[in-house]
Design a protein around this motif. Structure first.
Motif, PDB file in Angstrom:
ATOM      1  N   ASP A 147       0.836  -1.206   0.000  1.00 14.06           N
ATOM      2  CA  ASP A 147       0.000   0.000   0.000  1.00 14.06           C
ATOM      3  C   ASP A 147       0.869   1.253   0.000  1.00 14.06           C
ATOM      4  N   ILE A 148       1.964   1.236   0.775  1.00 18.70           N
ATOM      5  CA  ILE A 148       2.887   2.372   0.804  1.00 18.70           C
ATOM      6  C   ILE A 148       3.554   2.559  -0.553  1.00 18.70           C
ATOM      7  N   TYR A 149       3.877   1.470  -1.206  1.00 17.56           N
ATOM      8  CA  TYR A 149       4.443   1.553  -2.561  1.00 17.56           C
ATOM      9  C   TYR A 149       3.485   2.310  -3.478  1.00 17.56           C
ATOM     10  N   LEU A 150       2.198   2.025  -3.367  1.00 16.41           N
ATOM     11  CA  LEU A 150       1.211   2.675  -4.229  1.00 16.41           C
ATOM     12  C   LEU A 150       1.065   4.160  -3.900  1.00 16.41           C
ATOM     13  N   THR A 151       1.276   4.544  -2.631  1.00 17.08           N
ATOM     14  CA  THR A 151       1.132   5.955  -2.259  1.00 17.08           C
ATOM     15  C   THR A 151       2.454   6.718  -2.309  1.00 17.08           C
ATOM     16  N   SER A 152       3.513   6.072  -2.727  1.00 14.88           N
ATOM     17  CA  SER A 152       4.809   6.746  -2.886  1.00 14.88           C
ATOM     18  C   SER A 152       5.260   6.652  -4.342  1.00 14.88           C
ATOM     19  N   VAL A 153       5.779   5.511  -4.725  1.00 14.19           N
ATOM     20  CA  VAL A 153       6.158   5.302  -6.127  1.00 14.19           C
ATOM     21  C   VAL A 153       4.941   5.505  -7.035  1.00 14.19           C
ATOM     22  N   GLY A 154       3.789   5.057  -6.566  1.00 15.34           N
ATOM     23  CA  GLY A 154       2.567   5.169  -7.356  1.00 15.34           C
ATOM     24  C   GLY A 154       2.024   6.571  -7.477  1.00 15.34           C
ATOM     25  N   ARG A 155       2.644   7.528  -6.779  1.00 11.92           N
ATOM     26  CA  ARG A 155       2.247   8.927  -6.912  1.00 11.92           C
ATOM     27  C   ARG A 155       3.407   9.790  -7.408  1.00 11.92           C
ATOM     28  N   VAL A 157      -1.049   2.047 -15.005  1.00 10.16           N
ATOM     29  CA  VAL A 157       0.226   2.718 -14.739  1.00 10.16           C
ATOM     30  C   VAL A 157       0.508   3.688 -15.878  1.00 10.16           C
ATOM     31  N   LEU A 158       0.771   4.939 -15.541  1.00 13.51           N
ATOM     32  CA  LEU A 158       1.046   5.966 -16.546  1.00 13.51           C
ATOM     33  C   LEU A 158       2.372   6.641 -16.246  1.00 13.51           C
ATOM     34  N   GLN A 159       3.075   7.054 -17.297  1.00 11.71           N
ATOM     35  CA  GLN A 159       4.324   7.780 -17.134  1.00 11.71           C
ATOM     36  C   GLN A 159       4.414   8.922 -18.127  1.00 11.71           C
ATOM     37  N   GLU A 160       4.824  10.083 -17.626  1.00 11.01           N
ATOM     38  CA  GLU A 160       5.139  11.195 -18.508  1.00 11.01           C
ATOM     39  C   GLU A 160       6.605  11.114 -18.910  1.00 11.01           C
ATOM     40  N   TYR A 161       6.918  11.704 -20.055  1.00 12.49           N
ATOM     41  CA  TYR A 161       8.304  11.799 -20.491  1.00 12.49           C
ATOM     42  C   TYR A 161       8.890  13.034 -19.821  1.00 12.49           C
ATOM     43  N   GLN A 199     -17.300   3.750 -19.284  1.00 13.36           N
ATOM     44  CA  GLN A 199     -17.610   3.980 -17.879  1.00 13.36           C
ATOM     45  C   GLN A 199     -16.353   4.421 -17.145  1.00 13.36           C
ATOM     46  N   LYS A 200     -16.462   5.555 -16.427  1.00 10.40           N
ATOM     47  CA  LYS A 200     -15.294   6.084 -15.705  1.00 10.40           C
ATOM     48  C   LYS A 200     -14.988   5.207 -14.501  1.00 10.40           C
ATOM     49  N   VAL A 201     -13.704   4.807 -14.390  1.00  6.54           N
ATOM     50  CA  VAL A 201     -13.282   3.954 -13.274  1.00  6.54           C
ATOM     51  C   VAL A 201     -12.240   4.627 -12.385  1.00  6.54           C
ATOM     52  N   ALA A 202     -11.663   5.731 -12.842  1.00  6.77           N
ATOM     53  CA  ALA A 202     -10.661   6.428 -12.033  1.00  6.77           C
ATOM     54  C   ALA A 202     -10.447   7.828 -12.570  1.00  6.77           C
ATOM     55  N   GLU A 203     -10.022   8.716 -11.692  1.00  7.22           N
ATOM     56  CA  GLU A 203      -9.598  10.057 -12.086  1.00  7.22           C
ATOM     57  C   GLU A 203      -8.527  10.513 -11.122  1.00  7.22           C
ATOM     58  N   ALA A 204      -7.631  11.331 -11.612  1.00  4.96           N
ATOM     59  CA  ALA A 204      -6.528  11.804 -10.783  1.00  4.96           C
ATOM     60  C   ALA A 204      -6.015  13.118 -11.353  1.00  4.96           C
ATOM     61  N   THR A 205      -5.022  13.666 -10.681  1.00  4.35           N
ATOM     62  CA  THR A 205      -4.466  14.956 -11.104  1.00  4.35           C
ATOM     63  C   THR A 205      -3.129  14.742 -11.808  1.00  4.35           C
ATOM     64  N   ILE A 263       0.689  13.183 -12.953  1.00  6.71           N
ATOM     65  CA  ILE A 263       1.285  11.901 -13.331  1.00  6.71           C
ATOM     66  C   ILE A 263       2.759  11.908 -12.953  1.00  6.71           C
ATOM     67  N   GLY A 264       3.560  12.759 -13.612  1.00  4.26           N
ATOM     68  CA  GLY A 264       4.988  12.813 -13.325  1.00  4.26           C
ATOM     69  C   GLY A 264       5.709  11.576 -13.828  1.00  4.26           C
ATOM     70  N   TYR A 265       6.767  11.164 -13.102  1.00  2.00           N
ATOM     71  CA  TYR A 265       7.551  10.010 -13.538  1.00  2.00           C
ATOM     72  C   TYR A 265       6.687   8.761 -13.620  1.00  2.00           C
ATOM     73  N   LYS A 266       5.824   8.553 -12.629  1.00  2.00           N
ATOM     74  CA  LYS A 266       4.963   7.365 -12.653  1.00  2.00           C
ATOM     75  C   LYS A 266       3.722   7.617 -11.802  1.00  2.00           C
ATOM     76  N   ARG A 267       2.595   7.154 -12.302  1.00  2.00           N
ATOM     77  CA  ARG A 267       1.351   7.189 -11.532  1.00  2.00           C
ATOM     78  C   ARG A 267       0.696   5.818 -11.636  1.00  2.00           C
ATOM     79  N   ILE A 268       0.353   5.245 -10.477  1.00  4.03           N
ATOM     80  CA  ILE A 268      -0.305   3.950 -10.441  1.00  4.03           C
ATOM     81  C   ILE A 268      -1.688   4.132  -9.828  1.00  4.03           C
TER      82      ILE A 268
END
Length: 484
Positions: free
Chosen positions: A312-320, A416-420, A441-447, A449-454
């Motif tokens: 869970d911490i991985y998702l809220t750190s690396v994943g953000r 998983v998304l990544q910006e260049y 159907q919308k399943v997620a939304e966020a603000t 991305i940066g290096y990586k967003r999970i």
């Protein structure tokens, strides 16, 4: 002959036209500020480790007062290879050692103080934990980092100019005797009560001016120019503003540090989110301990974070879009405790299971807009598995969508998304939709991305996924979209 040269001129003219047309489809202009090569490498590491080890391990304290006797530091089975191998197997890339914590005890035989391992029973005063740790890190392919507390509760001259000379002399020892140092950690805790050579008093310093950080950092850069500096304000990477393992859901790698300094109060929220108009690239590092405390305490053997909690911490750190810095403290033997090792192994197993197969790899993608309709920036670049290619839109397009078609319907749990980010951080908001029951159907939304967003989804079966960039600072530049 005239006819020949006319053909040549026409040919050259045609070539020039082609070149001219190709030059019209240029890569997007960078959105400043940009990461340095060292910062890019830091981003790509994703997971680094902290090692807290000192007299506190033996006094059962978190912050030593500075009056601890050197003889109390007496680990019996130090095995830095065990540290490094455990970290390597779990997927960590760097090992950062607390060479000196607030108590002032040095884990190397410093020539500038008697309050060090040289006067402890460890290896009859001939030991050097910094040397052993740095050697083990290199043996197992890890980078090495050092933590040297600016606050020193042992030194009689803390708060005076002479202490800065002492501190810088010790940095010179660390940066000239132990090989390459990838990251240097400066703690924000500065000033308060302490032993201070027997004074037993409180001392306050001006955190903004006392340490004269520009001079100190320049001294280090002269020895090792590519070192990453961590402090509340950077300048290489910044504190995330908490020690819970959570980066901001909105997390800009950019921030303005002209009013920030180590230990400044009231800046936690800003450190967690960064700023979209920040003047410098100073990404957030998420520091958290595998135990309630930062140093080993036997009473916490049953309170080690579970593999599921670490995930869970991985998702809220690396994943953000941040890098995780997880602390694993050696016990009084000088080993990672069996409970900590078991948890790390379980964490690695979850990562391997959850991200085993990228369903979107090589999948067909179509975009609502492609930069100059050029194959160089085509939608398929986000699923080609190459981090150096990317999809981009025309300059006037800050909203656009990508539709990924899967060869067969599949259950999706993570996007998983990544910006260049070599061209800067751009995306302000986006949504994810899946094709289900004949509609999107919308399943997620966020603000950001940066290096990586999970994004973790409620598992959903679909044959198509759509990512829509709703707002961006400039034309979006996306290097990867992965589905698991």
């Amino acid at each position: 002959m005239i006819k020949y040269w006319l053909i040549v001129l026409l040919s050259l003219s045609g070539l020039t036209t082609v070149q001219s047309q190709s030059k019209k489809i240029l890569a997007p202009e960078p959105v400043l500020p940009l990461p340095t090569p060292a910062q890019l490498q830091w981003h790509e590491m994703e997971m680094n480790a902290f090692i807290h080890f000192t007299t506190n391990t033996f006094t059962d304290k978190e912050w030593g007062f500075g009056d601890e006797k050197e003889a109390i530091f007496n680990p019996t089975q130090v095995n830095t290879d065990q540290w490094a191998k455990t970290l390597k197997d779990a997927g960590f890339k760097t090992m950062i050692l607390t060479c000196k914590h607030h108590d002032g005890f040095c884990l190397w035989p410093s020539a500038y103080t008697e309050h060090s391992v040289k006067n402890s029973p460890y290896k009859n005063g001939k030991g050097d934990i910094v040397k052993e740790a740095s050697t083990a890190a290199r043996k197992y392919g890890l980078k090495f980092g050092v933590y040297l507390s600016p606050w020193d509760r042992n030194r009689a001259d803390y708060g005076k100019p002479s202490y800065l000379t002492y501190y810088r002399n010790q940095l010179k020892e660390l940066f000239t005797n132990y090989g390459d140092v990838f990251e240097m950690w400066f703690d924000g805790a500065n000033g308060g009560d302490g032993y201070y050579g027997g004074a037993n008093e409180k001392r306050q310093i001006n955190g903004a001016t006392y340490y004269d950080w520009p001079t100190t950092l320049q001294q280090i850069r002269q020895m090792q120019p590519n070192v990453i500096f961590f402090s509340d304000a950077g300048p290489g990477v910044r504190w995330v503003g908490n020690e819970r393992g959570i980066a901001g859901e909105t997390n800009w790698n950019t921030i303005s540090d002209d009013t920030l300094y180590a230990g400044k109060a009231g800046i936690e929220d800003l450190l967690g989110t960064g700023s979209p108009d920040g003047k410098k690239w100073i990404p957030a590092e998420v520091d958290v301990s595998i135990r309630p405390g930062w140093f080993y305490h036997a009473t916490e053997d049953s309170k080690v974070r579970t593999p599921e909690n670490l995930f869970d911490i991985y998702l809220t750190s690396v994943g953000r879009g941040s890098t995780l810095l997880l602390n694993i403290p050696p016990d009084r033997r000088g080993l990672f405790h069996e409970n900590d090792v078991k948890s790390l192994q379980g964490f690695r197993a979850i990562l391997n299971k959850e991200f085993a197969h990228n369903i979107a790899l090589k999948a067909v993608v179509k975009a609502s807009n492609t930069r100059g309709k050029s194959a160089t920036f085509a939608a398929g670049q986000v699923t080609d598995g190459n981090k150096e290619t990317y999809w981009a839109t025309d300059d006037n397009q800050t909203t656009a969508s990508l539709e990924i078609s899967l060869a067969n319907p599949a259950t999706i749990k993570y996007v998983v998304l990544q910006e260049y980010i070599k061209l800067g951080q751009r995306v302000k908001s986006f949504t994810v939709e899946v094709w289900k029951d004949g509609s999107w159907q919308k399943v997620a939304e966020a603000t950001t991305i940066g290096y990586k967003r999970i994004l973790k989804l409620d598992p959903v079966e679909t044959s198509k996924v759509k990512v829509t960039i709703n707002d961006a600072k400039a034309c979006p530049v996306i290097s990867a979209i992965e589905l698991y």
